[in-house]
Scaffold this active site. Sequence first.
Site, short mmCIF file in Angstrom:
data_model
loop_
_atom_site.label_atom_id
_atom_site.label_comp_id
_atom_site.label_asym_id
_atom_site.label_seq_id
_atom_site.Cartn_x
_atom_site.Cartn_y
_atom_site.Cartn_z
CG HIS A 140 51.69 26.17 -80.58
ND1 HIS A 140 50.46 25.73 -80.25
CD2 HIS A 140 51.87 25.88 -81.88
CE1 HIS A 140 49.90 25.19 -81.31
NE2 HIS A 140 50.74 25.26 -82.30
CG HIS B 122 48.34 22.08 -91.71
ND1 HIS B 122 47.97 23.40 -91.70
CD2 HIS B 122 48.52 21.74 -90.40
CE1 HIS B 122 47.93 23.84 -90.44
NE2 HIS B 122 48.27 22.84 -89.65
CD GLU C 246 50.56 24.80 -86.62
OE1 GLU C 246 49.48 24.21 -86.80
OE2 GLU C 246 50.85 25.36 -85.53
CG ASP D 36 53.31 20.93 -86.86
OD1 ASP D 36 52.92 21.86 -87.60
OD2 ASP D 36 52.54 20.22 -86.22
CG HIS E 128 44.32 23.42 -86.83
ND1 HIS E 128 44.91 24.24 -85.90
CD2 HIS E 128 45.32 22.82 -87.47
CE1 HIS E 128 46.23 24.09 -85.95
NE2 HIS E 128 46.50 23.23 -86.89
CG ASP F 109 47.49 19.39 -87.72
OD1 ASP F 109 48.50 18.68 -87.71
OD2 ASP F 109 47.52 20.63 -87.63
CE1 TYR G 2 47.46 17.37 -82.67
CE2 TYR G 2 45.32 17.45 -83.73
CZ TYR G 2 46.67 17.72 -83.73
OH TYR G 2 47.23 18.39 -84.80
CG HIS H 112 50.70 15.61 -85.31
ND1 HIS H 112 52.03 15.98 -85.21
CD2 HIS H 112 50.04 16.73 -85.69
CE1 HIS H 112 52.15 17.26 -85.51
NE2 HIS H 112 50.96 17.74 -85.81
FE1 FEO Z 1 48.52 22.43 -87.44
FE2 FEO Z 1 50.42 19.68 -86.84
O1 FEO Z 1 50.08 21.44 -87.36
#
Ligand code: FEO
Length: 402
Positions: A28, A82, A84, A86, A148, A167, A195, A228
């Site tokens: 994004h 989390h 989100e 992903d 976040h 994250d 990041y 990640h």
């Molecule tokens: Fe906030 Fe890796 O998603």
Amino acid sequence: MKEPFKALKITENVYWVGAVDWHLRDFHGYSTERGTTYNAFLVVGEKVALIDAVKAPFADEMLSRIASVVPPDRIDYIVSNHAEMDHTGALPVAIQTANPEKVFASVKGAQALDAHFHDGAEITPVKDGETLSLGNMQLTFFETRMLHWPDSMFTFLDSGGILFSQDAFGMHLASAERFADELDPSVLEFEAAKYFANILTPYAGLVAKQLDKTMALNLPIEIIAPDHGPVYRRDLNWILERYAQYAAQAPTTKVVIAYDTMWDSTARMALAIAEGVVDGGGRVVVFEMGKAHRSNVATALLGAGAFVVGSSTMNNNMLPSIADILTYARGLRFKNLVGAAFGSYGWGGEAVKQIQESLENMKIDLVDEGIRVNYVPTHDDLARCRELGERIGVRLVENAKG
Ligand code: FEO
């Protein structure tokens, strides 16, 4: 028959069962030249728990890695740190396949998952500090709001001292290696900062507080396992110290110049300003926004002392690439910057004023009334630009001396 994808052992009881996305180039709006990983972890105690999931298209890869350790229907619990997508895109499939006793998320996480999937899946909300027994080991959940997203939480496993940090401490880096100590430190250095700059800067103040709060718990952390990039099993201070430093956003003598140009006039002004910064003792990075990516500018702004922005005026406006970087940088809420605007114009010349307004909206302290040049800069115009750069360089050097 062997599973096509294999889990990787992190400790005696914990396996990495995530996915490697070698080809991701855009997250994004954040350029991910080195791809990424979506990390999920399988904890095999008397009870079996899956910590986080992966992006939807990688569900089969994750399930195959899980199946290389235990049949997926052996999973008793799923923890979503989390919401989100992903990390939760594959959650509905994981729930369907594993049919776990319970799925856990923070209070905000349970609400967010419901608002994402609308599938009526029952999510058990957990509070800050709540524990979950896996029989012979225990998970503890810690809310990390706005690190976040509002739903974000950490999960700590006592066996092996693993902090599953979603994250936080992550980076977008696809690799066959799973541990930070197996990777090139200069790549880690760049990607960790990138990041933080692009994902966490808006919440830098909260990041510092959250990390202090987590560290004050004195958890016996041996491993940090983000969602990640690589897992940290040695020298945890490497990433912890960098986070403290990123979060502080202490200004340096670095000046970031971002500009775009129509007929090279604004470009020449940018180069003269850059020359002056160096003369003044500062460091400088220059980005032409028609060619550079916004997320690399953001990375440079992390720990910079000044943001100097230039644009030609086109149709009474700044160039679209400059509007893009200004919008992006405003969202990231960098702190402790001074700035200035410059640009060439033919008749209206509105761009410089528009840039100044935007910098002021970002609470950037303007050090100059802005330099506007009609059409093509003269020798004297470029000397004025060089002088502006020098003034900024000198100011940053003085600030750095305190
Ligand atoms: Fe906030 Fe890796 O998603």
